[in-house]
Scaffold this motif. Structure first.
Motif, PDB file in Angstrom:
ATOM      1  N   MET A  20       4.838 -37.132   8.119  1.00 20.94           N
ATOM      2  CA  MET A  20       6.256 -37.439   8.281  1.00 20.94           C
ATOM      3  C   MET A  20       6.795 -36.789   9.555  1.00 20.94           C
ATOM      4  N   SER A  21       7.882 -37.355  10.049  1.00 17.59           N
ATOM      5  CA  SER A  21       8.603 -36.716  11.144  1.00 17.59           C
ATOM      6  C   SER A  21       9.433 -35.578  10.557  1.00 17.59           C
ATOM      7  N   ARG A  22       9.997 -34.760  11.403  1.00 21.11           N
ATOM      8  CA  ARG A  22      10.891 -33.691  10.906  1.00 21.11           C
ATOM      9  C   ARG A  22      12.061 -34.286  10.123  1.00 21.11           C
ATOM     10  N   THR A  23      12.608 -35.382  10.643  1.00 21.60           N
ATOM     11  CA  THR A  23      13.749 -36.019   9.980  1.00 21.60           C
ATOM     12  C   THR A  23      13.362 -36.512   8.588  1.00 21.60           C
ATOM     13  N   GLU A  24      12.244 -37.211   8.492  1.00 22.23           N
ATOM     14  CA  GLU A  24      11.777 -37.705   7.197  1.00 22.23           C
ATOM     15  C   GLU A  24      11.498 -36.553   6.240  1.00 22.23           C
ATOM     16  N   PHE A  25      10.851 -35.521   6.765  1.00 24.42           N
ATOM     17  CA  PHE A  25      10.507 -34.345   5.968  1.00 24.42           C
ATOM     18  C   PHE A  25      11.772 -33.677   5.428  1.00 24.42           C
ATOM     19  N   SER A  26      12.775 -33.514   6.273  1.00 25.99           N
ATOM     20  CA  SER A  26      14.014 -32.854   5.841  1.00 25.99           C
ATOM     21  C   SER A  26      14.743 -33.690   4.794  1.00 25.99           C
ATOM     22  N   LYS A  27      14.759 -35.002   4.961  1.00 22.53           N
ATOM     23  CA  LYS A  27      15.399 -35.871   3.978  1.00 22.53           C
ATOM     24  C   LYS A  27      14.634 -35.870   2.660  1.00 22.53           C
ATOM     25  N   TYR A  28      13.326 -35.907   2.727  1.00 23.92           N
ATOM     26  CA  TYR A  28      12.486 -35.933   1.527  1.00 23.92           C
ATOM     27  C   TYR A  28      12.732 -34.694   0.658  1.00 23.92           C
ATOM     28  N   PHE A  29      12.861 -33.539   1.304  1.00 25.16           N
ATOM     29  CA  PHE A  29      13.042 -32.285   0.562  1.00 25.16           C
ATOM     30  C   PHE A  29      14.503 -31.864   0.404  1.00 25.16           C
ATOM     31  N   GLY A  30      15.419 -32.553   1.076  1.00 26.97           N
ATOM     32  CA  GLY A  30      16.823 -32.180   0.981  1.00 26.97           C
ATOM     33  C   GLY A  30      17.132 -30.867   1.679  1.00 26.97           C
ATOM     34  N   ILE A  31      16.392 -30.609   2.748  1.00 23.88           N
ATOM     35  CA  ILE A  31      16.577 -29.385   3.541  1.00 23.88           C
ATOM     36  C   ILE A  31      17.185 -29.812   4.874  1.00 23.88           C
ATOM     37  N   PRO A  32      18.212 -29.109   5.349  1.00 24.15           N
ATOM     38  CA  PRO A  32      18.819 -29.498   6.623  1.00 24.15           C
ATOM     39  C   PRO A  32      17.796 -29.603   7.760  1.00 24.15           C
ATOM     40  N   TYR A  33      17.993 -30.623   8.592  1.00 27.98           N
ATOM     41  CA  TYR A  33      17.080 -30.857   9.712  1.00 27.98           C
ATOM     42  C   TYR A  33      16.939 -29.616  10.590  1.00 27.98           C
ATOM     43  N   ARG A  34      18.050 -28.971  10.876  1.00 24.62           N
ATOM     44  CA  ARG A  34      18.031 -27.794  11.764  1.00 24.62           C
ATOM     45  C   ARG A  34      17.166 -26.674  11.186  1.00 24.62           C
ATOM     46  N   THR A  35      17.182 -26.524   9.870  1.00 24.44           N
ATOM     47  CA  THR A  35      16.339 -25.513   9.219  1.00 24.44           C
ATOM     48  C   THR A  35      14.871 -25.853   9.414  1.00 24.44           C
ATOM     49  N   ILE A  36      14.507 -27.123   9.181  1.00 17.36           N
ATOM     50  CA  ILE A  36      13.126 -27.575   9.385  1.00 17.36           C
ATOM     51  C   ILE A  36      12.728 -27.366  10.844  1.00 17.36           C
ATOM     52  N   GLN A  37      13.620 -27.710  11.757  1.00 15.50           N
ATOM     53  CA  GLN A  37      13.347 -27.550  13.186  1.00 15.50           C
ATOM     54  C   GLN A  37      13.102 -26.076  13.534  1.00 15.50           C
ATOM     55  N   ASN A  38      13.946 -25.197  13.031  1.00 19.56           N
ATOM     56  CA  ASN A  38      13.781 -23.767  13.309  1.00 19.56           C
ATOM     57  C   ASN A  38      12.460 -23.234  12.763  1.00 19.56           C
ATOM     58  N   TRP A  39      12.083 -23.683  11.570  1.00 15.91           N
ATOM     59  CA  TRP A  39      10.795 -23.268  11.000  1.00 15.91           C
ATOM     60  C   TRP A  39       9.653 -23.817  11.838  1.00 15.91           C
ATOM     61  N   ASP A  40       9.722 -25.089  12.192  1.00 14.58           N
ATOM     62  CA  ASP A  40       8.652 -25.747  12.933  1.00 14.58           C
ATOM     63  C   ASP A  40       8.456 -25.133  14.315  1.00 14.58           C
ATOM     64  N   LEU A  41       9.549 -24.764  14.958  1.00 15.34           N
ATOM     65  CA  LEU A  41       9.469 -24.178  16.301  1.00 15.34           C
ATOM     66  C   LEU A  41       9.179 -22.678  16.291  1.00 15.34           C
ATOM     67  N   GLY A  42       9.150 -22.095  15.105  1.00 16.07           N
ATOM     68  CA  GLY A  42       8.862 -20.671  14.998  1.00 16.07           C
ATOM     69  C   GLY A  42      10.062 -19.779  15.260  1.00 16.07           C
ATOM     70  N   LEU A  43      11.265 -20.366  15.277  1.00 12.12           N
ATOM     71  CA  LEU A  43      12.468 -19.569  15.500  1.00 12.12           C
ATOM     72  C   LEU A  43      12.856 -18.800  14.238  1.00 12.12           C
ATOM     73  N   ARG A  44      12.498 -19.353  13.105  1.00 17.89           N
ATOM     74  CA  ARG A  44      12.696 -18.718  11.801  1.00 17.89           C
ATOM     75  C   ARG A  44      11.407 -18.896  11.011  1.00 17.89           C
ATOM     76  N   GLU A  45      11.204 -18.024  10.034  1.00 23.22           N
ATOM     77  CA  GLU A  45      10.000 -18.112   9.216  1.00 23.22           C
ATOM     78  C   GLU A  45      10.327 -18.695   7.853  1.00 23.22           C
TER      79      GLU A  45
END
Length: 66
Positions: A20-45
């Motif tokens: 899935m893309s980040r957008t699809e992943f965030s929608k599938y789990f109901g997690i904000p896109y920005r949170t997924i992005q921060n995790w994916d980029l290593g800005l947050r754990e």
């Protein structure tokens, strides 16, 4: 394919494995896109327990998931 808890160690790997893309992943789990992005980029754990729960959901609920 099943993912034991020791194999998936980062959210980046889980997103890639899901196909899935980040957008699809965030929608599938109901997690904000920005949170997924921060995790994916290593800005947050992402907590390991969440990675394990998401892997469990993908393995058991999403049809067509490897």
């Amino acid at each position: 394919m099943s993912y034991p808890r020791m194999i998936i160690v980062t959210i980046k790997e889980l997103i890639k494995a899901s196909g899935m893309s980040r957008t699809e992943f965030s929608k599938y789990f109901g997690i904000p896109y920005r949170t997924i992005q921060n995790w994916d980029l290593g800005l947050r754990e992402c907590p390991q327990y969440l990675i394990e729960l998401m892997a469990y959901k993908l393995n058991n609920e999403k049809k067509g998931y490897a």
